[in-house]
Design a protein around this motif. Structure first.
Motif, PDB file in Angstrom:
ATOM      1  N   PHE A 149       0.698  -1.102   0.099  1.00  0.00           N
ATOM      2  CA  PHE A 149      -0.220  -0.112   0.066  1.00  0.00           C
ATOM      3  C   PHE A 149       0.847   1.175  -0.191  1.00  0.00           C
ATOM      4  CE2 PHE A 149       0.205  -1.055   4.704  1.00  0.00           C
ATOM      5  CZ  PHE A 149       0.715   0.127   5.058  1.00  0.00           C
ATOM      6  N   MET A 150       0.295   2.326  -0.343  1.00  0.00           N
ATOM      7  CA  MET A 150       0.967   3.611  -0.380  1.00  0.00           C
ATOM      8  C   MET A 150      -0.109   4.779  -0.086  1.00  0.00           C
ATOM      9  SD  MET A 150       1.862   6.732  -1.956  1.00  0.00           S
ATOM     10  CE  MET A 150       3.414   6.637  -2.921  1.00  0.00           C
ATOM     11  N   ASN A 151       0.512   5.508   1.262  1.00  0.00           N
ATOM     12  CA  ASN A 151      -0.424   6.705   1.614  1.00  0.00           C
ATOM     13  C   ASN A 151       0.009   7.888   1.182  1.00  0.00           C
ATOM     14  OD1 ASN A 151      -2.875   5.186   2.666  1.00  0.00           O
ATOM     15  ND2 ASN A 151      -1.281   4.594   4.307  1.00  0.00           N
ATOM     16  N   MET A 152      -0.666   8.768   0.482  1.00  0.00           N
ATOM     17  CA  MET A 152      -0.096  10.066   0.216  1.00  0.00           C
ATOM     18  C   MET A 152      -0.880  11.124   0.609  1.00  0.00           C
ATOM     19  SD  MET A 152       2.295  11.216  -1.895  1.00  0.00           S
ATOM     20  CE  MET A 152       2.890  13.261  -1.726  1.00  0.00           C
ATOM     21  N   ILE A 178       3.881  11.699  -7.522  1.00  0.00           N
ATOM     22  CA  ILE A 178       4.691  11.047  -6.614  1.00  0.00           C
ATOM     23  C   ILE A 178       4.355   9.465  -6.275  1.00  0.00           C
ATOM     24  CG2 ILE A 178       5.411  11.101  -3.971  1.00  0.00           C
ATOM     25  CD1 ILE A 178       6.539  13.418  -4.720  1.00  0.00           C
ATOM     26  N   MET A 179       3.153   9.353  -6.528  1.00  0.00           N
ATOM     27  CA  MET A 179       2.340   7.925  -6.329  1.00  0.00           C
ATOM     28  C   MET A 179       2.788   7.119  -7.456  1.00  0.00           C
ATOM     29  SD  MET A 179      -1.439   8.900  -5.088  1.00  0.00           S
ATOM     30  CE  MET A 179      -1.717   7.312  -4.244  1.00  0.00           C
ATOM     31  N   ARG A 180       2.806   7.813  -8.575  1.00  0.00           N
ATOM     32  CA  ARG A 180       3.548   6.893  -9.950  1.00  0.00           C
ATOM     33  C   ARG A 180       4.794   6.612  -9.765  1.00  0.00           C
ATOM     34  NH1 ARG A 180       3.055   8.890 -14.280  1.00  0.00           N
ATOM     35  NH2 ARG A 180       2.738   6.968 -15.480  1.00  0.00           N
ATOM     36  N   TYR A 181       5.585   7.539  -9.044  1.00  0.00           N
ATOM     37  CA  TYR A 181       7.132   7.818  -9.159  1.00  0.00           C
ATOM     38  C   TYR A 181       7.379   6.454  -8.331  1.00  0.00           C
ATOM     39  CZ  TYR A 181      11.721   9.335  -8.048  1.00  0.00           C
ATOM     40  OH  TYR A 181      13.078   9.509  -7.831  1.00  0.00           O
ATOM     41  N   PHE A 182       6.734   6.016  -7.233  1.00  0.00           N
ATOM     42  CA  PHE A 182       7.121   5.059  -6.428  1.00  0.00           C
ATOM     43  C   PHE A 182       6.692   3.761  -6.804  1.00  0.00           C
ATOM     44  CE2 PHE A 182       8.332   8.576  -3.334  1.00  0.00           C
ATOM     45  CZ  PHE A 182       9.572   8.488  -3.330  1.00  0.00           C
ATOM     46  N   CYS A 183       5.343   3.651  -7.025  1.00  0.00           N
ATOM     47  CA  CYS A 183       4.394   2.790  -7.337  1.00  0.00           C
ATOM     48  C   CYS A 183       4.124   2.190  -8.532  1.00  0.00           C
ATOM     49  CB  CYS A 183       3.359   2.649  -6.474  1.00  0.00           C
ATOM     50  SG  CYS A 183       3.993   2.831  -4.613  1.00  0.00           S
ATOM     51  N   GLY A 184       4.234   3.087  -9.742  1.00  0.00           N
ATOM     52  CA  GLY A 184       3.944   2.920 -10.905  1.00  0.00           C
ATOM     53  C   GLY A 184       2.478   3.163 -11.543  1.00  0.00           C
ATOM     54  N   ASP A 185       2.099   2.737 -12.535  1.00  0.00           N
ATOM     55  CA  ASP A 185       0.806   3.170 -13.208  1.00  0.00           C
ATOM     56  C   ASP A 185      -0.333   3.014 -12.394  1.00  0.00           C
ATOM     57  OD1 ASP A 185       1.839   4.370 -15.464  1.00  0.00           O
ATOM     58  OD2 ASP A 185       1.599   2.575 -16.572  1.00  0.00           O
ATOM     59  N   HIS A 218      -3.900   5.268  -1.471  1.00  0.00           N
ATOM     60  CA  HIS A 218      -4.670   6.331  -0.654  1.00  0.00           C
ATOM     61  C   HIS A 218      -4.124   7.479  -0.848  1.00  0.00           C
ATOM     62  CE1 HIS A 218      -6.970   8.449   2.213  1.00  0.00           C
ATOM     63  NE2 HIS A 218      -8.075   7.620   1.676  1.00  0.00           N
ATOM     64  N   LEU A 219      -4.929   8.478  -1.378  1.00  0.00           N
ATOM     65  CA  LEU A 219      -4.521   9.941  -1.194  1.00  0.00           C
ATOM     66  C   LEU A 219      -5.385  10.978  -0.644  1.00  0.00           C
ATOM     67  CD1 LEU A 219      -2.912  12.448  -2.458  1.00  0.00           C
ATOM     68  CD2 LEU A 219      -4.091  11.928  -4.701  1.00  0.00           C
ATOM     69  N   THR A 220      -4.968  11.748   0.385  1.00  0.00           N
ATOM     70  CA  THR A 220      -5.879  12.986   0.863  1.00  0.00           C
ATOM     71  C   THR A 220      -5.235  14.219   0.263  1.00  0.00           C
ATOM     72  OG1 THR A 220      -5.933  11.533   2.737  1.00  0.00           O
ATOM     73  CG2 THR A 220      -7.212  13.634   2.903  1.00  0.00           C
ATOM     74  N   GLY A 221      -6.022  15.278   0.265  1.00  0.00           N
ATOM     75  CA  GLY A 221      -5.595  16.445  -0.381  1.00  0.00           C
ATOM     76  C   GLY A 221      -6.370  17.781  -0.016  1.00  0.00           C
ATOM     77  N   SER A 222      -6.090  18.868   0.331  1.00  0.00           N
ATOM     78  CA  SER A 222      -6.736  19.920   0.728  1.00  0.00           C
ATOM     79  C   SER A 222      -6.074  21.257   0.224  1.00  0.00           C
ATOM     80  CB  SER A 222      -7.178  19.879   2.272  1.00  0.00           C
ATOM     81  OG  SER A 222      -8.261  20.878   2.519  1.00  0.00           O
ATOM     82  N   TYR A 223      -7.025  22.223  -0.231  1.00  0.00           N
ATOM     83  CA  TYR A 223      -6.619  23.644  -0.480  1.00  0.00           C
ATOM     84  C   TYR A 223      -7.110  24.556   0.859  1.00  0.00           C
ATOM     85  CZ  TYR A 223      -4.718  24.157  -5.348  1.00  0.00           C
ATOM     86  OH  TYR A 223      -4.049  24.125  -6.486  1.00  0.00           O
ATOM     87  N   ASP A 224      -7.471  23.988   1.867  1.00  0.00           N
ATOM     88  CA  ASP A 224      -8.445  24.590   3.151  1.00  0.00           C
ATOM     89  C   ASP A 224      -7.580  24.898   4.251  1.00  0.00           C
ATOM     90  OD1 ASP A 224     -10.610  24.540   1.571  1.00  0.00           O
ATOM     91  OD2 ASP A 224     -11.236  22.617   1.971  1.00  0.00           O
ATOM     92  N   ILE A 225      -6.109  24.277   4.369  1.00  0.00           N
ATOM     93  CA  ILE A 225      -5.398  24.577   5.519  1.00  0.00           C
ATOM     94  C   ILE A 225      -4.144  25.403   5.382  1.00  0.00           C
ATOM     95  CG2 ILE A 225      -4.267  23.177   7.552  1.00  0.00           C
ATOM     96  CD1 ILE A 225      -5.746  20.613   6.417  1.00  0.00           C
ATOM     97  N   GLU A 226      -4.066  26.353   6.330  1.00  0.00           N
ATOM     98  CA  GLU A 226      -2.864  27.432   6.128  1.00  0.00           C
ATOM     99  C   GLU A 226      -1.523  26.706   6.121  1.00  0.00           C
ATOM    100  OE1 GLU A 226      -2.624  30.555   5.609  1.00  0.00           O
ATOM    101  OE2 GLU A 226      -4.760  31.224   5.771  1.00  0.00           O
ATOM    102  N   ALA A 237       4.740   1.059   1.690  1.00  0.00           N
ATOM    103  CA  ALA A 237       4.510  -0.285   2.604  1.00  0.00           C
ATOM    104  C   ALA A 237       4.880  -1.399   1.406  1.00  0.00           C
ATOM    105  CB  ALA A 237       3.598  -0.305   3.642  1.00  0.00           C
ATOM    106  N   GLY A 238       5.783  -2.243   1.725  1.00  0.00           N
ATOM    107  CA  GLY A 238       5.848  -3.543   1.060  1.00  0.00           C
ATOM    108  C   GLY A 238       6.115  -4.598   2.103  1.00  0.00           C
ATOM    109  N   ILE A 239       6.470  -5.847   1.627  1.00  0.00           N
ATOM    110  CA  ILE A 239       6.329  -6.983   2.487  1.00  0.00           C
ATOM    111  C   ILE A 239       7.840  -6.850   3.208  1.00  0.00           C
ATOM    112  CG2 ILE A 239       6.919  -9.347   2.302  1.00  0.00           C
ATOM    113  CD1 ILE A 239       4.739  -9.686   0.365  1.00  0.00           C
ATOM    114  N   LYS A 240       8.785  -6.154   2.667  1.00  0.00           N
ATOM    115  CA  LYS A 240      10.302  -6.441   3.285  1.00  0.00           C
ATOM    116  C   LYS A 240      10.301  -5.057   3.970  1.00  0.00           C
ATOM    117  CE  LYS A 240      12.756  -9.113   0.351  1.00  0.00           C
ATOM    118  NZ  LYS A 240      13.915  -9.461  -0.758  1.00  0.00           N
ATOM    119  N   GLY A 241       9.606  -3.991   3.836  1.00  0.00           N
ATOM    120  CA  GLY A 241       9.807  -2.879   4.510  1.00  0.00           C
ATOM    121  C   GLY A 241       8.960  -1.645   4.077  1.00  0.00           C
TER     122      GLY A 241
END
Ligand code: NAD
Length: 330
Positions: A149-152, A178-185, A218-226, A237-241
């Protein structure tokens, strides 16, 4: 040595021009904005010629590349014209994100760069940090192993309301890249959006994704926080680390599975990144370096194709909000 013109001289184009002006391996040759006052003011400071339209710039200045930092609707509608004109004139192009606010113009830009055999990059600067490069090496060396899994997440304050989809189209080229950079399409997307109090746009959003590898995103994003506190977090996260990057360049931590010792990279006080602007220096510098080294178009990091693929993921997310369904990335 690249001879560069910067097109579009708002805060971001001005930053580009200042960076090229100081960069080894590049020479700022001209600046261009349809706003004459803007162009003249910056040209005076940086002692380069000012142009007020792209055709005159391309006819007159002796250039090898253009940096397109126009904006427009959803921060992206004005990139198409200058990029197509610069590519048609035989220049390599680095374009601000989003590559375009619509898919069809973005496809035209990528297609023309291919047809002309020119290098085309997008300013997806958030991955251009020593911490992200190190984490990429951890992935390539197998320290994460089979990806699970990947959380961004990324949150800033942007009060503009260009359209209902502004936050999704204009903020998330960075996070999806960034998600595609580390985990692909990414092949499937589901998205929920919310309109924060007083806003007419989906200013906060949460996405579930499936990568082609099967990894879950999973991705969460906002334009609402100073701004002020940390604003970006990436976890893979993967099986080895598992690794976490805090705030693009501040810290990267690898947690090897089954070992009680973790490995931490901290942005150094001497020679480290000083602030967010350094991610632009790194990204623009890397594009110029790749050109100076004679890189082939398909070797360009954070290419036009990467910019296009990110927008396709975001188009699927928007369709998901509209239909309430999981949408395949097309
Ligand atoms: N990479 C990042 O981290 C990052 C951060 C913020 C903004 N951006 C991007 O930077 C871009 C510019 O943002 P900004 O805030 O400086 O925008 P802005 O609207 O303030 O400036 C854009 C400038 O482009 C000029 N322009 C438009 N069409 C033109 C044309 N055909 N020829 C010449 N000039 C033209 C406008 O007159 C204006 O001066 C946007 O695409 C935005 O998404 C990137």
């Amino acid at each position: 040595m690249q001879r560069v013109a910067v097109i579009g001289l708002g805060p971001i184009g001005t930053r580009h021009a200042n960076i090229y002006d100081e960069m080894e391996g590049a020479q700022l040759a001209a600046v261009c904005d349809i706003d004459k006052e803007r162009a003249d003011a910056l040209a005076k400071v940086l002692k380069v010629p000012a142009f007020y339209d792209v055709p005159s710039l391309l006819e007159t200045a002796d250039l090898t590349m253009a940096s397109v930092a126009t904006g427009g609707k959803e921060y992206g509608s004005d990139h198409h014209g200058p990029t197509m004109q610069a590519l048609a004139a035989g220049l390599h192009v680095l374009c601000e994100k989003p590559i375009s606010n619509e898919i069809a113009p973005a496809e035209e830009m990528v297609a023309l760069s291919r047809e002309k055999g020119l290098c085309f990059g997008v300013d997806l600067n958030h991955r251009f940090t020593p911490a992200a490069r190190l984490a990429k090496r951890w992935v390539d060396e197998g320290r994460v192993g089979h990806q699970l899994f990947m959380n961004m997440a990324m949150w800033i304050h942007n009060p503009r309301e260009s359209s209902e989809w502004f936050q999704i189209k204009a903020l998330h080229p960075h996070t999806v890249d960034i998600m595609r950079y580390f985990c692909g399409d990414i092949v499937e997307v589901q998205c929920f959006g919310l309109k924060a109090p007083g806003r007419s746009i989906y200013s906060t959003a949460q996405f579930n994704m499936r990568f082609a590898s099967g990894c879950l995103g999973h991705l969460t994003g906002s334009y609402d926080i100073e701004r002020g506190h940390p604003m970006e977090r990436c976890e893979v996260a993967g099986i080895k680390g598992r690794f976490v990057i805090d705030d693009m360049y501040r810290e990267a931590t690898l947690y090897p599975a089954g070992e009680m010792e973790k490995r931490v990279y901290s942005n150094p006080v001497f020679g480290g990144m000083r602030d967010f602007e350094d991610t632009f220096r790194d990204r623009l510098g890397r594009f110029v370096q790749q050109l100076n080294e004679g890189a082939r178009p398909e070797q360009i990091e954070a290419s036009g194709e990467d910019g296009l693929q990110a927008q396709k993921v975001l188009a699927a997310a928007i369709e998901s909000i509209q239909t309430g369904k999981i949408v395949a990335v097309r």
